[in-house]
Design a protein around this motif. Sequence first.
Motif, mmCIF file in Angstrom:
data_model
loop_
_atom_site.group_PDB
_atom_site.id
_atom_site.type_symbol
_atom_site.label_atom_id
_atom_site.label_comp_id
_atom_site.label_asym_id
_atom_site.label_seq_id
_atom_site.Cartn_x
_atom_site.Cartn_y
_atom_site.Cartn_z
ATOM 1 N N ASP A 1 -2.243 4.020 -13.786
ATOM 2 C CA ASP A 1 -3.654 3.707 -13.623
ATOM 3 C C ASP A 1 -3.780 2.221 -13.279
ATOM 4 O O ASP A 1 -2.780 1.508 -13.163
ATOM 5 C CB ASP A 1 -4.421 4.042 -14.903
ATOM 6 C CG ASP A 1 -5.908 4.255 -14.642
ATOM 7 O OD1 ASP A 1 -6.351 4.006 -13.498
ATOM 8 O OD2 ASP A 1 -6.629 4.663 -15.572
ATOM 9 N N GLN B 1 -7.152 15.787 -6.397
ATOM 10 C CA GLN B 1 -7.594 15.435 -5.047
ATOM 11 C C GLN B 1 -6.536 15.843 -4.029
ATOM 12 O O GLN B 1 -5.339 15.742 -4.268
ATOM 13 C CB GLN B 1 -7.858 13.935 -4.964
ATOM 14 C CG GLN B 1 -8.370 13.467 -3.610
ATOM 15 C CD GLN B 1 -8.728 11.992 -3.623
ATOM 16 O OE1 GLN B 1 -8.902 11.404 -4.696
ATOM 17 N NE2 GLN B 1 -8.833 11.392 -2.455
ATOM 18 N N ASP C 1 -4.930 -1.226 -7.429
ATOM 19 C CA ASP C 1 -5.916 -0.293 -6.886
ATOM 20 C C ASP C 1 -5.333 1.114 -6.893
ATOM 21 O O ASP C 1 -4.152 1.309 -6.617
ATOM 22 C CB ASP C 1 -6.309 -0.689 -5.459
ATOM 23 C CG ASP C 1 -7.523 0.088 -4.957
ATOM 24 O OD1 ASP C 1 -8.214 0.717 -5.790
ATOM 25 O OD2 ASP C 1 -7.799 0.056 -3.744
ATOM 26 N N ARG C 2 -6.172 2.076 -7.251
ATOM 27 C CA ARG C 2 -5.789 3.492 -7.197
ATOM 28 C C ARG C 2 -6.953 4.250 -6.564
ATOM 29 O O ARG C 2 -8.061 4.260 -7.085
ATOM 30 C CB ARG C 2 -5.521 4.029 -8.605
ATOM 31 C CG ARG C 2 -5.244 5.531 -8.642
ATOM 32 C CD ARG C 2 -4.913 5.997 -10.037
ATOM 33 N NE ARG C 2 -5.983 5.768 -10.987
ATOM 34 C CZ ARG C 2 -7.040 6.572 -11.125
ATOM 35 N NH1 ARG C 2 -7.177 7.632 -10.361
ATOM 36 N NH2 ARG C 2 -7.964 6.290 -12.026
ATOM 37 N N VAL C 3 -6.696 4.863 -5.423
ATOM 38 C CA VAL C 3 -7.775 5.478 -4.647
ATOM 39 C C VAL C 3 -7.754 6.998 -4.711
ATOM 40 O O VAL C 3 -8.523 7.649 -3.996
ATOM 41 C CB VAL C 3 -7.716 5.000 -3.175
ATOM 42 C CG1 VAL C 3 -7.930 3.509 -3.089
ATOM 43 C CG2 VAL C 3 -6.372 5.372 -2.541
ATOM 44 N N VAL C 4 -6.882 7.580 -5.523
ATOM 45 C CA VAL C 4 -6.834 9.039 -5.660
ATOM 46 C C VAL C 4 -7.004 9.407 -7.126
ATOM 47 O O VAL C 4 -6.730 8.601 -8.020
ATOM 48 C CB VAL C 4 -5.510 9.626 -5.121
ATOM 49 C CG1 VAL C 4 -5.402 9.449 -3.629
ATOM 50 C CG2 VAL C 4 -4.318 9.000 -5.820
ATOM 51 N N ASP C 5 -7.451 10.638 -7.353
ATOM 52 C CA ASP C 5 -7.616 11.165 -8.700
ATOM 53 C C ASP C 5 -6.880 12.487 -8.817
ATOM 54 O O ASP C 5 -6.482 13.107 -7.816
ATOM 55 C CB ASP C 5 -9.099 11.364 -9.027
ATOM 56 C CG ASP C 5 -9.841 10.050 -9.162
ATOM 57 O OD1 ASP C 5 -9.350 9.187 -9.911
ATOM 58 O OD2 ASP C 5 -10.889 9.884 -8.515
ATOM 59 N N SER D 1 0.858 -1.184 0.000
ATOM 60 C CA SER D 1 0.000 0.000 0.000
ATOM 61 C C SER D 1 0.898 1.239 0.000
ATOM 62 O O SER D 1 1.584 1.520 0.991
ATOM 63 C CB SER D 1 -0.919 0.009 1.229
ATOM 64 O OG SER D 1 -1.803 -1.098 1.197
ATOM 65 N N THR E 1 -3.540 5.785 2.123
ATOM 66 C CA THR E 1 -3.172 4.895 1.025
ATOM 67 C C THR E 1 -3.604 5.518 -0.293
ATOM 68 O O THR E 1 -4.758 5.906 -0.461
ATOM 69 C CB THR E 1 -3.825 3.523 1.198
ATOM 70 O OG1 THR E 1 -3.345 2.932 2.417
ATOM 71 C CG2 THR E 1 -3.484 2.612 0.037
ATOM 72 N N LEU E 2 -2.659 5.627 -1.216
ATOM 73 C CA LEU E 2 -2.941 6.219 -2.525
ATOM 74 C C LEU E 2 -3.071 5.153 -3.606
ATOM 75 O O LEU E 2 -3.999 5.188 -4.418
ATOM 76 C CB LEU E 2 -1.831 7.208 -2.901
ATOM 77 C CG LEU E 2 -1.488 8.281 -1.865
ATOM 78 C CD1 LEU E 2 -0.373 9.176 -2.395
ATOM 79 C CD2 LEU E 2 -2.707 9.101 -1.508
ATOM 80 N N ILE E 3 -2.154 4.200 -3.618
ATOM 81 C CA ILE E 3 -2.099 3.177 -4.670
ATOM 82 C C ILE E 3 -1.680 1.856 -4.031
ATOM 83 O O ILE E 3 -0.849 1.838 -3.112
ATOM 84 C CB ILE E 3 -1.104 3.583 -5.787
ATOM 85 C CG1 ILE E 3 -1.636 4.798 -6.556
ATOM 86 C CG2 ILE E 3 -0.838 2.433 -6.757
ATOM 87 C CD1 ILE E 3 -0.658 5.350 -7.568
ATOM 88 N N LYS E 4 -2.249 0.747 -4.514
ATOM 89 C CA LYS E 4 -1.857 -0.581 -4.067
ATOM 90 C C LYS E 4 -1.187 -1.314 -5.227
ATOM 91 O O LYS E 4 -1.712 -1.327 -6.339
ATOM 92 C CB LYS E 4 -3.063 -1.375 -3.568
ATOM 93 C CG LYS E 4 -3.649 -0.832 -2.268
ATOM 94 C CD LYS E 4 -4.784 -1.714 -1.776
ATOM 95 C CE LYS E 4 -5.343 -1.176 -0.451
ATOM 96 N NZ LYS E 4 -6.444 -2.038 0.050
#
Length: 403
Positions: free
Chosen positions: A77, A188, A181-185, A62, A198-201
């Motif tokens: 991405d 943001q 996984d990517r939880v930011v855009d 993470s 967590t920004l990216i997994k």
Amino acid sequence: MISLKSFALAALMVALAGGAYWYRQTTTQSPEQRYKLQTIDRGEVTQTVSANGTLNPVVLVSVGTQVSGTVTKLYVDFNDKVAKGQALLELDDALLAAQARQTAANVRNVAAALDLARANEKRMQALFEQEYVSRQELEQALQARRSTEAQLAQAKAAADKDQVNLRYTTIRSPVSGVVVDRVVDLGQTVAASLQTPTLIKIAQDLSEMRIDSSFAEADIGSIREGQKVRFTVDAFPNRSFQGQVQQIRLNPTTQQNVVTYNVRVSLSNPEQILLPGMTAYVSIGVASRQDALLVPNAALRFKPSDIAGDKPPGGSAPPGGAKATGEGAGEAKSKGRKRDSASGTVYRIDKDELKAVSVQLGITDNRSTEVLGGELKAGDMVVVGENIANTSGKPSSVGMRLF
């Protein structure tokens, strides 16, 4: 016109005739007609324990941030492959860059003060040798120079800290792998406070995966590290995959008074068709027998439907006829005692009569069970059920069909 009394009498006669017909049919049938029989044989049986689990990568990193800011650039991405050290995204560095410039300027300021302190110390040393200043004034100049050196070291440390924070605005991948996984855009704002967001997994390698499954405490005693595992997933229902028990974790989980243990299964995924998060239906073979005498589980579940007063083919009361539960003759002696979980009763046809046979049971695969002892042998016919056509009819229903 037929009177009501005559109609009722006729209906009663039809019902009696139907009942007599049904009785003749059930009492004159041979055992092969009334019961479903199956021949027991020898073969291989494997006992398994099962549970559900979740597929996970071996290493799932993470990636977070140690500084706060707004996402200004996004380089990756979902499903993108990344290399170690590759830039993933950038945060707005305006504030951190300004702070870095400020501390750098402070370093230059303290360095200038240190030059002056050193010059003063040198002059005081020359004057002291000529006895124009006291020793106290010399020591004060010496202390000023040392204090300025400490201030310079402190200013450099602050400048280094700000430079590190400035570099943290570029988030880089700590490992080589694939983005799952990517939880930011873009645009943001992320805030790094007490907990790193967590920004990216990133999954390091999807060719090797793990299954985290939960087995009940009743099954955990028969599981050992290194045992072979078979499992299926909903994505490929007609395909079976293999793995191996890697670890039995000692940390129990209790939910609604049910204790389970996490069993980790290792597996290879060379085709990379198994994806993180899939539900796996895990089955572990804990015992196996070759050339075992096998009896169908349906035969162990079968109980005669006869009750007291009925007679099976042969004219004598069936074993257990005195009870609707169908206790066998072999169980009559142990009446009132708790039945052994490793024993059972099956029924076979002996001289046109239904006979109960007690057997000692071994392992099972939920279809057949190993027989360890008893009077059964390979080739015997055991009862696995009753023919519905011969048992479901009642005199009243038969009469109605005849009518």
